[in-house]
Write an enzyme that holds these catalytic residues in place. Structure first.
Site, PDB file in Angstrom:
ATOM      1  N   ASN A 162       0.857  -1.181   0.000  1.00 31.22           N
ATOM      2  CA  ASN A 162       0.000   0.000   0.000  1.00 31.22           C
ATOM      3  C   ASN A 162       0.892   1.229   0.000  1.00 31.22           C
ATOM      4  OD1 ASN A 162      -2.913  -1.075   0.450  1.00 31.22           O
ATOM      5  ND2 ASN A 162      -1.654  -2.207   1.939  1.00 31.22           N
ATOM      6  N   GLU A 163       1.111   1.774  -1.195  1.00 31.85           N
ATOM      7  CA  GLU A 163       2.036   2.875  -1.374  1.00 31.85           C
ATOM      8  C   GLU A 163       1.364   4.210  -1.037  1.00 31.85           C
ATOM      9  OE1 GLU A 163       4.988   2.170  -1.707  1.00 31.85           O
ATOM     10  OE2 GLU A 163       5.413   0.637  -3.193  1.00 31.85           O
ATOM     11  N   PRO A 164       2.159   5.314  -0.958  1.00 28.44           N
ATOM     12  CA  PRO A 164       1.574   6.630  -0.675  1.00 28.44           C
ATOM     13  C   PRO A 164       0.382   6.927  -1.580  1.00 28.44           C
ATOM     14  CG  PRO A 164       3.948   6.772  -0.610  1.00 28.44           C
ATOM     15  CD  PRO A 164       3.628   5.376  -1.059  1.00 28.44           C
TER      16      PRO A 164
END
Length: 648
Positions: A162-164
């Site tokens: 879950n990236e920025p």
């Protein structure tokens, strides 16, 4: 042993943080928590549902779980697992897959039913992914939800992948990887092109649905993002910060992982401070930098307004305190890294005698010596010391395939030009070209290819030493066995590695040892090399070798970071002309020039990083009110008689 329990203040640290002695202790505690969940469920005749992570942080946890299985009869027959993520696309047969990772480190060594193992499928067609992800969520719910979720954290702030920008209501899905995540993965895949740019991951909502969450974070490189996660606001820009919304999260860190925290950088801002000499020095430097004022210009009011009234009271006022700390920093500066012959000052970092010292510089890779302390190395040679350089590893994996082809062909052409029979070499060269032309991503080089690449780096290192004034007979290529896997992942250090260092130390009997103390090398080689040196020194000390009683161990840092100013114990000024000589020594490593194989996130060349770091250190000394220099190389002395104090 747990050093720090609980969070300091709710307003500062918004998650419960346990700071541990080391990674091994953290792994033991976390594995014990997971084992407790499994046993509790066993006692009730229920299945335990574990959410599992991959990456460097969980490996030691899995190793401890395997130990508990074999030595303490922990059974996994009642365990169901769901992994956080998998690269996409990715074959489960690939050594880079998380399927391979999990079976290698855990599942192959325990009694879990393979039918109870769930890992996202990286072989799906793109139009099958959404249905698979929905089914993955359904399976988790059908099993009653995740009892305990194990997490690491990426430098982008991701948990899972879950990236920025990830939202709090996200569930299992296909995502694009952040450039930082891709850069960090290059060391595993060999090149940016080989890194998958997408992944299937559990979502934030899926993770937060776990009944208990445990996050492990190790090392200084993770500290900036951990600080944002723990001290900062909840924000999609730091997905891990969503953990603040969960009722049962515990974060386990080592000391290095807290290096950027307020509790470490400025503990006086969060509670009563133990004013050790090191903490006093840190506070004064902090205040000087915060106010952009030289140390000797700080006033009583400056200290009071910054919350340092109690420190001021201990020293009777800013005047005496400023002079004390200024003097400590001034005394770190020396143009004589081997000691100044005949000097009578007791404050110099190095001893004046013997006037000519045997200086042994350990270099983990074949260029760390000139990159990290090239100016000091040249200074030692110029000042007449008996300088030895020991290259601990061959560095063969950091050579481009095309360079290996070019050098191998050169050897064949050279022999042919001299009408020397080279049939065997020609055959070997043909095999090398065929192998490298058809080489698959991640494929391990053949022994001959590794030899050619190792010789390339050894030749460059020898050239760098010649340029720096090191005698040919004083250049030692150790080729420690732990490194020779042909992959980024190395074998554990063995007694054979330690014995090689022991033999060299006893042969040279140095007055000075310089070693790489840069434990944030992203590939881990620096840390392994340093621990091997420490083990060798401890062995020699226990054996009673008298020469070791008059030997100082100085630690330098590599291309990735510099020592904090309050830690520096020897600062060697580098003039503009010496900095240029250092640059030329680095240039001798032509296979690493222009574009190294493993550049890390910083795309600058190593000489550019080194010069920027050396100039920045000099700038900090200047801003604190010390003499202005072009550049400074910094060192910390390792105190074997007081190792616990050093580690703190």
């Amino acid at each position: 042993m747990v050093k720090t329990l609980n969070y300091i203040e709710k307003t500062i640290e918004k998650l419960p943080v346990y700071v541990l002695e080391n990674k091994q202790e953290g792994a033991r505690i976390i594995a014990g928590i997971i084992a407790g969940v499994i046993k509790e469920k066993q006692a009730r005749g229920e299945m335990a549902v574990l959410g599992l992570a991959t990456g460097s942080s969980p490996v030691k946890v899995y190793r401890e779980l395997v130990r508990l299985h074999h030595e303490e009869e922990l059974s996994f027959k009642n365990v169901i697992t769901f992994n956080l993520d998998e690269y996409f696309p990715m074959s489960p047969d690939s050594h880079k897959s998380y399927v391979h990772f999990m079976y290698k480190h855990l599942f192959n060594h325990i009694d879990i039913d393979p039918a109870n193992v769930h890992i996202p499928d990286g072989t799906l067609k793109i139009d099958q992914v959404a249905e698979f992800c929905n089914a993955y969520e359904d399976k988790i719910r059908a099993c009653g939800g995740i009892d305990i979720q194990l997490l690491g954290i990426g430098r982008s702030g991701h948990i899972g992948f879950n990236e920025p920008g990830a939202t709090v209501n996200s569930q299992t899905r296909l995502v694009k990887l952040d450039p930082i995540t891709i850069a960090d993965a290059i060391k595993d895949f060999g090149s940016e092109e080989a890194v998958p740019h997408r992944a299937i991951t559990m979502g934030i909502d899926t993770i937060l649905s776990a009944r208990k969450i445990v996050l492990a974070g190790w090392g200084k490189s993770k500290s900036p993002i951990l600080k944002k996660m723990i001290e900062g606001p909840v924000t999609p820009e730091v997905p891990a910060s969503f953990l603040q919304m969960h009722e049962d999260v515990t974060v386990y860190l080592d000391e290095a992982a807290t290096s950027e925290f307020t509790r470490t950088k400025a503990p006086w801002l969060v509670g009563v401070c133990d004013w050790t000499p090191k903490m006093v020095k840190r506070a004064v430097i902090w205040l000087s930098q915060k106010l952009d004022k030289p140390i000797l210009k700080l006033t009583d009011e400056d200290y009071k307004h910054a919350g340092l009234r109690d420190l001021l009271a201990s020293y009777g006022g800013a005047y005496d305190l400023n002079i004390k700390v200024f003097g400590q920093i001034r005394d770190t500066i020396t143009g004589w890294p081997g000691g100044k012959p005949g000097a009578t000052e007791k404050t110099r970092p190095e001893r004046p005698e013997p006037a000519v010292k045997r200086s042994l510089i350990f270099s983990p890779h074949p260029d760390d010596d000139v990159i990290s302390m090239g100016g000091t190395l040249i200074r030692l040679a110029d000042q007449g010391h008996d300088v030895h350089v020991a290259y601990q590893t061959s560095g063969n994996i950091a050579v481009f395939d095309d360079d290996a082809i070019r050098f191998s062909q050169f050897a064949v052409d050279l022999l042919r030009s001299q009408k020397i029979d080279c049939q065997e070499l020609g055959n070997a060269n043909a095999e090398l070209k065929d192998f490298l032309t058809n080489k698959k991503p991640g494929q391990v080089d053949t022994p001959y290819v590794k030899t050619v690449k190792g010789l390339i780096r050894a030749g460059e290192a020898a050239a760098g030493c010649r340029f720096s004034g090191v005698k040919e007979e004083n250049v030692h290529f150790l080729n420690l066995p732990f490194y020779e896997t042909g992959q980024v992942e190395k074998s554990p250090a063995s007694d054979a590695d330690v014995q090689i260092i022991i033999d060299l130390l006893r042969k040279i009997q140095p007055h000075q040892i310089f070693a790489a103390g840069d434990l944030q090398d992203p590939h881990g080689t620096h840390e392994v090399c340093l621990q091997i040196i420490f083990k060798a020194i401890r062995f020699i000390r226990a054996a009673g070798d008298a020469w070791l009683n008059d030997c100082y161990v100085w630690l330098y840092r590599g291309a990735w970071q510099e020592w904090d100013v309050e830690d520096i114990e020897m600062a060697v000024p580098i003039s503009p002309s010496e900095l240029m000589r250092k640059r030329k020594a680095i240039f001798k490593h032509q296979s690493q020039k222009d574009e190294p194989v493993f550049p890390g996130e910083d795309k600058r060349e190593f000489w550019q990083r080194a010069e920027a770091r050396n100039r920045e250190t000099a700038k900090i000394y200047d801003q604190l009110g010390l003499t202005e220099y072009e550049a400074i190389e910094a060192f910390v002395r390792y105190p074997f008689d007081d190792e616990d104090s050093f580690l703190k």
